[in-house]
Design a protein around this motif. Structure first.
Motif, short mmCIF file in Angstrom:
data_model
loop_
_atom_site.label_atom_id
_atom_site.label_comp_id
_atom_site.label_asym_id
_atom_site.label_seq_id
_atom_site.Cartn_x
_atom_site.Cartn_y
_atom_site.Cartn_z
N TYR A 69 0.84 -1.20 0.00
CA TYR A 69 0.00 0.00 0.00
C TYR A 69 0.88 1.26 0.00
CZ TYR A 69 -4.72 -1.92 0.88
OH TYR A 69 -5.95 -2.53 0.76
N LEU A 70 1.84 1.31 0.89
CA LEU A 70 2.70 2.49 0.99
C LEU A 70 3.47 2.72 -0.30
CD1 LEU A 70 4.01 1.91 4.62
CD2 LEU A 70 2.61 3.84 3.87
N GLU A 71 3.97 1.65 -0.90
CA GLU A 71 4.71 1.77 -2.16
C GLU A 71 3.82 2.38 -3.25
OE1 GLU A 71 6.88 -1.19 -5.45
OE2 GLU A 71 5.76 -2.03 -3.77
N LEU A 72 2.59 1.90 -3.35
CA LEU A 72 1.68 2.40 -4.37
C LEU A 72 1.25 3.84 -4.08
CD1 LEU A 72 -0.46 -0.83 -4.75
CD2 LEU A 72 0.96 0.20 -6.54
N MET A 73 1.05 4.18 -2.82
CA MET A 73 0.61 5.53 -2.48
C MET A 73 1.70 6.57 -2.67
SD MET A 73 -2.08 5.00 0.69
CE MET A 73 -0.98 4.10 1.78
N ARG A 74 2.94 6.14 -2.70
CA ARG A 74 4.03 7.11 -2.92
C ARG A 74 4.06 7.64 -4.35
NH1 ARG A 74 6.92 3.77 0.96
NH2 ARG A 74 7.13 5.01 2.87
N VAL A 75 3.35 6.99 -5.28
CA VAL A 75 3.27 7.53 -6.64
C VAL A 75 1.91 8.20 -6.88
CG1 VAL A 75 4.95 5.96 -7.65
CG2 VAL A 75 2.55 5.29 -7.59
N ASP A 76 1.15 8.44 -5.81
CA ASP A 76 -0.09 9.20 -5.92
C ASP A 76 0.24 10.64 -6.32
OD1 ASP A 76 -3.13 9.28 -5.04
OD2 ASP A 76 -2.20 11.09 -4.22
N LYS A 77 -0.69 11.28 -7.07
CA LYS A 77 -0.41 12.62 -7.57
C LYS A 77 -0.21 13.64 -6.46
CE LYS A 77 -4.09 12.87 -10.16
NZ LYS A 77 -4.61 11.53 -9.84
N LYS A 78 -0.78 13.41 -5.28
CA LYS A 78 -0.62 14.38 -4.19
C LYS A 78 0.72 14.22 -3.47
CE LYS A 78 -4.34 13.05 -2.08
NZ LYS A 78 -4.64 12.02 -3.10
N ALA A 79 1.40 13.09 -3.68
CA ALA A 79 2.67 12.87 -2.99
C ALA A 79 3.68 13.95 -3.37
CB ALA A 79 3.21 11.49 -3.34
N GLN A 80 4.49 14.34 -2.41
CA GLN A 80 5.51 15.36 -2.63
C GLN A 80 6.84 14.85 -2.13
OE1 GLN A 80 4.16 18.92 -0.67
NE2 GLN A 80 2.30 19.07 -1.90
N ALA A 81 7.82 14.74 -3.07
CA ALA A 81 9.15 14.26 -2.74
C ALA A 81 9.09 12.92 -2.01
CB ALA A 81 9.90 15.30 -1.90
N GLY A 82 8.19 12.05 -2.44
CA GLY A 82 8.07 10.73 -1.85
C GLY A 82 7.24 10.67 -0.59
N GLU A 83 6.79 11.83 -0.08
CA GLU A 83 5.95 11.84 1.12
C GLU A 83 4.49 11.72 0.72
OE1 GLU A 83 4.81 14.51 5.09
OE2 GLU A 83 5.99 15.40 3.46
N ILE A 84 3.81 10.73 1.27
CA ILE A 84 2.41 10.50 0.95
C ILE A 84 1.56 11.57 1.62
CG2 ILE A 84 0.52 8.83 1.02
CD1 ILE A 84 2.73 6.68 1.49
N LYS A 85 0.61 12.12 0.86
CA LYS A 85 -0.33 13.10 1.40
C LYS A 85 -1.73 12.50 1.42
CE LYS A 85 2.65 16.51 1.80
NZ LYS A 85 3.00 17.11 3.10
N PHE A 86 -2.44 12.71 2.51
CA PHE A 86 -3.78 12.17 2.68
C PHE A 86 -4.78 13.30 2.87
CE2 PHE A 86 -0.78 9.05 4.28
CZ PHE A 86 -1.23 7.86 3.69
N VAL A 87 -5.98 13.10 2.32
CA VAL A 87 -7.09 14.00 2.63
C VAL A 87 -7.74 13.45 3.90
CG1 VAL A 87 -9.27 14.99 1.87
CG2 VAL A 87 -7.46 14.51 0.20
N VAL A 88 -7.74 14.27 4.94
CA VAL A 88 -8.31 13.86 6.22
C VAL A 88 -9.38 14.85 6.65
CG1 VAL A 88 -6.20 12.68 6.96
CG2 VAL A 88 -6.55 15.09 7.56
N ILE A 89 -10.27 14.39 7.50
CA ILE A 89 -11.31 15.24 8.07
C ILE A 89 -10.76 15.83 9.36
CG2 ILE A 89 -13.71 15.37 8.82
CD1 ILE A 89 -13.29 14.48 5.91
N ASP A 90 -10.53 17.15 9.37
CA ASP A 90 -10.02 17.76 10.60
C ASP A 90 -11.14 18.23 11.52
OD1 ASP A 90 -10.67 19.99 9.03
OD2 ASP A 90 -8.57 20.33 8.50
N ARG A 91 -12.35 18.31 10.97
CA ARG A 91 -13.59 18.45 11.75
C ARG A 91 -14.72 18.11 10.80
NH1 ARG A 91 -12.18 23.83 10.64
NH2 ARG A 91 -13.82 25.04 9.58
N PRO A 92 -15.83 17.60 11.29
CA PRO A 92 -16.90 17.18 10.38
C PRO A 92 -17.32 18.30 9.43
CG PRO A 92 -17.32 16.34 12.57
CD PRO A 92 -16.14 17.26 12.70
N GLY A 93 -17.30 17.98 8.12
CA GLY A 93 -17.65 18.97 7.12
C GLY A 93 -16.48 19.80 6.63
#
Length: 368
Positions: free
Chosen positions: A323-347
């Protein structure tokens, strides 16, 4: 189960992008209404891009409409499925354009789901350095997400949607009647992209989906109309502020970092895109909880809604490192660091990194 209600009136949502602005029309029976096509771009030729599932259902009707406006109308039929979203299939579109000597006065019409729309749009962006195109999405997923906003692409074996262009259509026509011929699995896949808008942008909409999930699963016309229109309104608002995904628009990828890894890891087509996104949202919600953005009750709420929509809530056991290997080539990744969209508060959502150890724990907890 809710009683089926009457078809909703035609609704229009505007994508406001200056000279690249365009309308999204949502309603029943739009394919056969002359007024639907009054804004089609001027051209001498039209090429319908469809697939071998949608073409037999709606291709003839689409060609009949276009013949009233264009001297020449041609059709190219692609094989159906995410596994065909590649260079080889894209070249079938270019082959048709060149074989029929299509010039810059050509409009490409994408008639199908997200795969057809993405490839037709990419072809339109590339052929003769750009010809106009129109989106006619026939799946719920395409109507609420992929046909709107101008993201076009094909897949690469190492990553999903990694080769493409931002290229806006001239018009989007969402005929809700096409959803009545949609297989149940495809309907559920589309609901994943509907559900997505709630946690990241509109908790009232999330509550509405929860209260109407049975009606949506039963293809109630009024429920489907509201789901499509509200989803398009929310996406239009985001795209209008961030057309090229330099900031805010990235939140629309909630669940997609995990989901794209599932699709690539299993092989494109094994899971539908919406199925992978639905499961990916469960993973992303759990990660959001572990990062302190939401509580366990929120995670359970989203988990239960995704399950009621007929979507998987447990991911395949690819192994956390895969999973980590595949996510490192996600378009949001920067310099090999995986970026995730997270909910920091509902909505409300944001894009952030997370420690690999924490991500591994989330994957292990969410996979069977």
């Amino acid at each position: 189960m809710s009683a089926v209600s009457a078809p909703a009136p035609v609704r229009r949502v505007a994508i406001e992008l200056g000279e690249r602005s365009y309308p999204i029309d949502v309603g029943n029976g739009l394919l056969g209404q002359a007024a639907t096509w009054s804004a089609l771009p001027q051209a001498s030729c039209a090429l319908i891009v469809t697939n071998d599932v949608v073409g037999p259902l709606y291709g003839g009707r689409m060609a009949e409409v276009l013949r009233t406006r264009y001297r020449q109308v041609h059709t190219v039929v692609l094989p159906d499925g995410e596994q065909h979203k590649d260079w080889q299939t894209l070249n079938l579109i270019f082959d048709a354009l060149l074989r029929h000597a299509c010039d810059r006065q050509t409009v490409i019409v994408a008639l199908g789901g997200g795969v057809v729309g993405d490839m037709a749009g990419f072809a339109a962006a590339s052929y003769m350095r750009g010809v106009p195109f129109v989106q006619v999405p026939t799946t719920l997923l395409a109507q609420v997400d992929s046909s709107v906003g101008g993201k076009t692409a094909i897949n690469h074996p190492l990553g999903k949607n990694m080769i493409g262009a931002f290229y806006q259509p001239q018009q989007v026509v969402c005929d809700l009647d096409t959803l009545q011929t949609l297989p149940a699995r495809e309907l559920s896949a589309g609901l994943a992209e509907v559900i997505k808008y709630g946690p990241i942008l509109d908790m009232e909409f999330l509550a509405w989906i929860e209260g109407n999930i049975d009606a949506l699963m039963a293809r109630d016309p009024a429920a489907l109309a509201h789901a499509v229109v509200r989803s398009c309104e929310l996406k239009a608002w985001v795209v209008g502020q961030d057309e090229r995904e330099s900031g805010l628009r990235a939140i629309l990828n909630f669940g997609h970092t995990f989901g794209h890894a599932i699709e690539a890891g299993l092989g494109y087509g094994a899971w539908l895109h919406g199925e992978a996104v639905g499961c990916g949202m469960v993973m992303a919600a759990l990660l959001s909880q572990r990062l302190g953005g939401v509580d366990a009750a929120f995670v359970r709420r989203l988990h239960d809604l995704i399950r009621k929509a007929g979507l998987p809530v447990k991911g395949p056991r690819l192994g956390a490192e895969r999973y980590l290997e595949l996510m490192r080539v996600d378009k949001k990744a920067q310099a090999g660091e995986i970026k995730f969209v997270v909910i920091d508060r509902p909505g409300h959502a944001s894009v952030t990194g997370a420690p690999d150890a924490l991500v591994r724990d989330v994957i292990e907890q969410c996979c069977e």
